[in-house]
Design a protein around this motif. Structure first.
Motif, PDB file in Angstrom:
ATOM      1  N   PRO A 249       0.805  -1.222   0.000  1.00 13.40           N
ATOM      2  CA  PRO A 249       0.000   0.000   0.000  1.00 13.40           C
ATOM      3  C   PRO A 249       0.834   1.265   0.000  1.00 13.40           C
ATOM      4  N   HIS A 250       0.275   2.305  -0.589  1.00 10.26           N
ATOM      5  CA  HIS A 250       0.799   3.657  -0.428  1.00 10.26           C
ATOM      6  C   HIS A 250       0.387   4.152   0.955  1.00 10.26           C
ATOM      7  N   ARG A 251       1.218   4.937   1.590  1.00 10.68           N
ATOM      8  CA  ARG A 251       0.933   5.342   2.973  1.00 10.68           C
ATOM      9  C   ARG A 251      -0.318   6.212   3.082  1.00 10.68           C
ATOM     10  N   ARG A 252      -0.784   6.784   1.965  1.00  7.55           N
ATOM     11  CA  ARG A 252      -1.967   7.639   2.040  1.00  7.55           C
ATOM     12  C   ARG A 252      -3.218   6.973   1.443  1.00  7.55           C
ATOM     13  N   GLU A 253      -3.166   5.672   1.226  1.00  6.18           N
ATOM     14  CA  GLU A 253      -4.354   5.005   0.690  1.00  6.18           C
ATOM     15  C   GLU A 253      -5.462   4.946   1.739  1.00  6.18           C
ATOM     16  N   ASP A 254      -6.687   4.997   1.242  1.00  4.03           N
ATOM     17  CA  ASP A 254      -7.849   4.931   2.120  1.00  4.03           C
ATOM     18  C   ASP A 254      -7.995   3.515   2.693  1.00  4.03           C
ATOM     19  N   PRO A 255      -8.219   3.372   4.005  1.00  5.40           N
ATOM     20  CA  PRO A 255      -8.360   2.033   4.603  1.00  5.40           C
ATOM     21  C   PRO A 255      -9.473   1.215   3.954  1.00  5.40           C
ATOM     22  N   GLY A 256     -10.565   1.876   3.584  1.00  7.82           N
ATOM     23  CA  GLY A 256     -11.641   1.158   2.909  1.00  7.82           C
ATOM     24  C   GLY A 256     -11.206   0.602   1.568  1.00  7.82           C
ATOM     25  N   ASP A 257     -10.401   1.379   0.838  1.00  7.89           N
ATOM     26  CA  ASP A 257      -9.885   0.904  -0.437  1.00  7.89           C
ATOM     27  C   ASP A 257      -8.960  -0.295  -0.237  1.00  7.89           C
ATOM     28  N   LEU A 258      -8.129  -0.250   0.807  1.00  6.25           N
ATOM     29  CA  LEU A 258      -7.212  -1.363   1.066  1.00  6.25           C
ATOM     30  C   LEU A 258      -7.977  -2.632   1.421  1.00  6.25           C
ATOM     31  N   ALA A 259      -9.062  -2.474   2.175  1.00  6.18           N
ATOM     32  CA  ALA A 259      -9.878  -3.642   2.495  1.00  6.18           C
ATOM     33  C   ALA A 259     -10.459  -4.244   1.218  1.00  6.18           C
ATOM     34  N   ARG A 260     -10.847  -3.382   0.296  1.00  5.77           N
ATOM     35  CA  ARG A 260     -11.390  -3.854  -0.980  1.00  5.77           C
ATOM     36  C   ARG A 260     -10.319  -4.561  -1.799  1.00  5.77           C
ATOM     37  N   VAL A 261      -9.083  -4.022  -1.787  1.00  4.30           N
ATOM     38  CA  VAL A 261      -7.976  -4.691  -2.496  1.00  4.30           C
ATOM     39  C   VAL A 261      -7.765  -6.086  -1.923  1.00  4.30           C
ATOM     40  N   GLY A 262      -7.799  -6.183  -0.590  1.00  2.00           N
ATOM     41  CA  GLY A 262      -7.562  -7.465   0.055  1.00  2.00           C
ATOM     42  C   GLY A 262      -8.611  -8.514  -0.248  1.00  2.00           C
ATOM     43  N   ARG A 263      -9.790  -8.081  -0.647  1.00  2.00           N
ATOM     44  CA  ARG A 263     -10.857  -9.034  -0.999  1.00  2.00           C
ATOM     45  C   ARG A 263     -10.751  -9.521  -2.443  1.00  2.00           C
ATOM     46  N   GLN A 264      -9.846  -8.920  -3.203  1.00  2.00           N
ATOM     47  CA  GLN A 264      -9.682  -9.326  -4.604  1.00  2.00           C
ATOM     48  C   GLN A 264      -9.007 -10.697  -4.654  1.00  2.00           C
ATOM     49  N   PRO A 265      -9.569 -11.664  -5.393  1.00  2.00           N
ATOM     50  CA  PRO A 265      -8.918 -12.977  -5.502  1.00  2.00           C
ATOM     51  C   PRO A 265      -7.501 -12.858  -6.066  1.00  2.00           C
ATOM     52  N   GLY A 266      -6.582 -13.589  -5.452  1.00  2.00           N
ATOM     53  CA  GLY A 266      -5.216 -13.642  -5.959  1.00  2.00           C
ATOM     54  C   GLY A 266      -4.302 -12.540  -5.451  1.00  2.00           C
ATOM     55  N   ILE A 267      -4.832 -11.579  -4.670  1.00  2.00           N
ATOM     56  CA  ILE A 267      -4.021 -10.441  -4.216  1.00  2.00           C
ATOM     57  C   ILE A 267      -3.824 -10.512  -2.703  1.00  2.00           C
ATOM     58  N   THR A 268      -2.585 -10.419  -2.272  1.00  2.41           N
ATOM     59  CA  THR A 268      -2.246 -10.360  -0.851  1.00  2.41           C
ATOM     60  C   THR A 268      -1.738  -8.965  -0.524  1.00  2.41           C
ATOM     61  N   VAL A 269      -2.394  -8.302   0.426  1.00  2.00           N
ATOM     62  CA  VAL A 269      -1.967  -6.975   0.855  1.00  2.00           C
ATOM     63  C   VAL A 269      -0.955  -7.130   1.983  1.00  2.00           C
ATOM     64  N   TYR A 270       0.229  -6.575   1.791  1.00  2.78           N
ATOM     65  CA  TYR A 270       1.275  -6.639   2.802  1.00  2.78           C
ATOM     66  C   TYR A 270       1.201  -5.402   3.691  1.00  2.78           C
ATOM     67  N   ASP A 271       1.681  -5.565   4.902  1.00  3.88           N
ATOM     68  CA  ASP A 271       1.659  -4.468   5.863  1.00  3.88           C
ATOM     69  C   ASP A 271       2.610  -3.376   5.393  1.00  3.88           C
ATOM     70  N   GLY A 272       2.090  -2.169   5.193  1.00  9.66           N
ATOM     71  CA  GLY A 272       2.925  -1.059   4.734  1.00  9.66           C
ATOM     72  C   GLY A 272       3.630  -0.373   5.890  1.00  9.66           C
ATOM     73  N   GLY A 273       4.380   0.647   5.563  1.00 16.54           N
ATOM     74  CA  GLY A 273       5.071   1.413   6.595  1.00 16.54           C
ATOM     75  C   GLY A 273       6.398   1.917   6.087  1.00 16.54           C
ATOM     76  N   ALA A 274       7.378   1.033   6.034  1.00 14.35           N
ATOM     77  CA  ALA A 274       8.704   1.425   5.555  1.00 14.35           C
ATOM     78  C   ALA A 274       8.648   1.730   4.065  1.00 14.35           C
ATOM     79  N   PRO A 275       9.547   2.568   3.556  1.00 11.01           N
ATOM     80  CA  PRO A 275       9.548   2.877   2.122  1.00 11.01           C
ATOM     81  C   PRO A 275       9.721   1.619   1.279  1.00 11.01           C
ATOM     82  N   ALA A 276       9.127   1.641   0.090  1.00  7.46           N
ATOM     83  CA  ALA A 276       9.282   0.508  -0.825  1.00  7.46           C
ATOM     84  C   ALA A 276      10.756   0.256  -1.119  1.00  7.46           C
TER      85      ALA A 276
END
Length: 345
Positions: A249-276
């Motif tokens: 995730p980008h550090r400014r992404e909306d939490p609701g959007d991230l939850a939606r990304v995580g529900r997408q089949p085949g996609i794993t959302v990793y814990d953000g924080g440190a720079p890419a």
């Protein structure tokens, strides 16, 4: 990485002249670039990095840098809610030159030297404004400032240009600054130093990266109202249908959007924080990174090209853009999309 830059060795010459520095950082990239600036010699023999309190990504980045072991002479202070005021003659490093707090402090403090550390695309805007007329205000792109904010921006711009004329301004960036702009900045008297994350590249890998073949960098363009949400999620769904995808995730992404990304089949959302740049530097040659236009594309190419990892920019189709995305903004966002860093090892 850019032929117009004198490189970090120029910065090392200043270290013998500067005693100490204080760096105020408000984003993970600013913190990482403050460490790189100290490693390059721009912050003197002793430097304190003070992160803004209350920001989890900064806390994560501080912890990761501490685990690696910061360069000698650099101290990672505890987070603070207030920006420190350096003693007279102490060098002062900041990342966000458009912050009202920073600009107000410039008018009342007397730092020995001002150092601007990379803050992504905002750094290029700063360079463009710095080369403008003496009273051109330092204001963010898309800002709608009131009269008082314009006055503060103009005063801060005059102060920064005066520091440049006096040889007391350095800009430290990982971005490939266009040659014409680099010449104009130096004509103002400012020192422009580009870097290739030399300190980070010298550090051992502490943990393996994601194993998915495709890694996607999140974007703030949706939350900022610049691209249509449904187009973006449709693209992600298509990626997830072709194989496992790691989403950072980008550090400014909306939490609701991230939850939606995580529900997408085949996609794993990793814990953000440190720079890419820190999180993904251990990717392997069989993996690839996909990103909408972002300055992280440039820095990841610097870090990953020697490992054979392809870093691709996904061009934004015209129909994705909203009415808020002016043509000038689209051009800015795409400036580094397909830039060749020239780094081979």
């Amino acid at each position: 990485m850019n032929g117009s830059s004198p490189g970090v060795e120029d910065g090392r010459d200043h270290a013998r002249e500067q005693g100490s520095a204080v760096a105020w950082v408000e984003s993970p990239l600013q913190m990482l670039c403050a460490v790189e600036a100290h490693h390059a010699g721009l912050l003197g023999a002793h430097a304190r990095v003070v992160p803004r309190a209350g920001l989890r990504p900064l806390a994560v980045t501080r912890r990761e840098i501490a685990k690696l072991g910061p360069p000698a002479g650099l101290e990672l202070d505890e987070p603070s809610p207030e920006m420190p005021r350096p003693r007279r003659g102490t060098s002062w490093a900041v990342g966000d030159a458009f912050s009202g707090k920073v600009q107000a402090a410039w008018l009342t403090a007397l730092p020995g030297r001002m150092v601007i550390v990379d803050d992504g695309l905002a750094t290029i805007r700063l360079l463009e404004l710095l080369t403008g007329r003496f009273w051109t205000p330092l204001l963010r792109a898309r800002a709608t400032p009131g009269p008082l904010r314009k006055v503060l921006g103009s005063a801060a711009g005059m102060r920064l240009r005066a520091a440049a004329r006096a040889g007391r301004l350095s800009i430290f960036t990982a971005l490939p600054v266009p040659d014409d702009l680099a010449r104009a900045v130096r004509a103002r008297g400012a020192e422009l130093v580009t870097h290739d994350f030399a300190w980070l590249r010298s550090q051992p890998m502490r943990r393996p990266g994601p194993r998915e073949r495709t890694v996607v960098l999140g974007t703030s363009l949706v939350r900022n109202g610049l691209i249509h949400r449904d187009h973006y999620f449709g693209w992600l769904a298509g990626l997830g249908s072709t194989g496992p995808v790691a989403y950072f995730p980008h550090r400014r992404e909306d939490p609701g959007d991230l939850a939606r990304v995580g529900r997408q089949p085949g996609i794993t959302v990793y814990d953000g924080g440190a720079p890419a740049e820190m999180t993904l530097r251990g990717l392997e040659a069989e993996q690839r990174v996909l990103s909408l236009p972002s300055t992280a594309v440039t820095s990841l190419r610097v870090l990953l090209s020697a490992r054979g990892v392809v870093v691709e920019t996904v061009d934004v189709p015209d129909e994705w853009w909203t009415a808020q995305a002016a043509p000038s903004l689209r051009t800015h966002l795409s400036m580094f999309a397909h830039h060749d860093t020239g780094v081979t090892g």
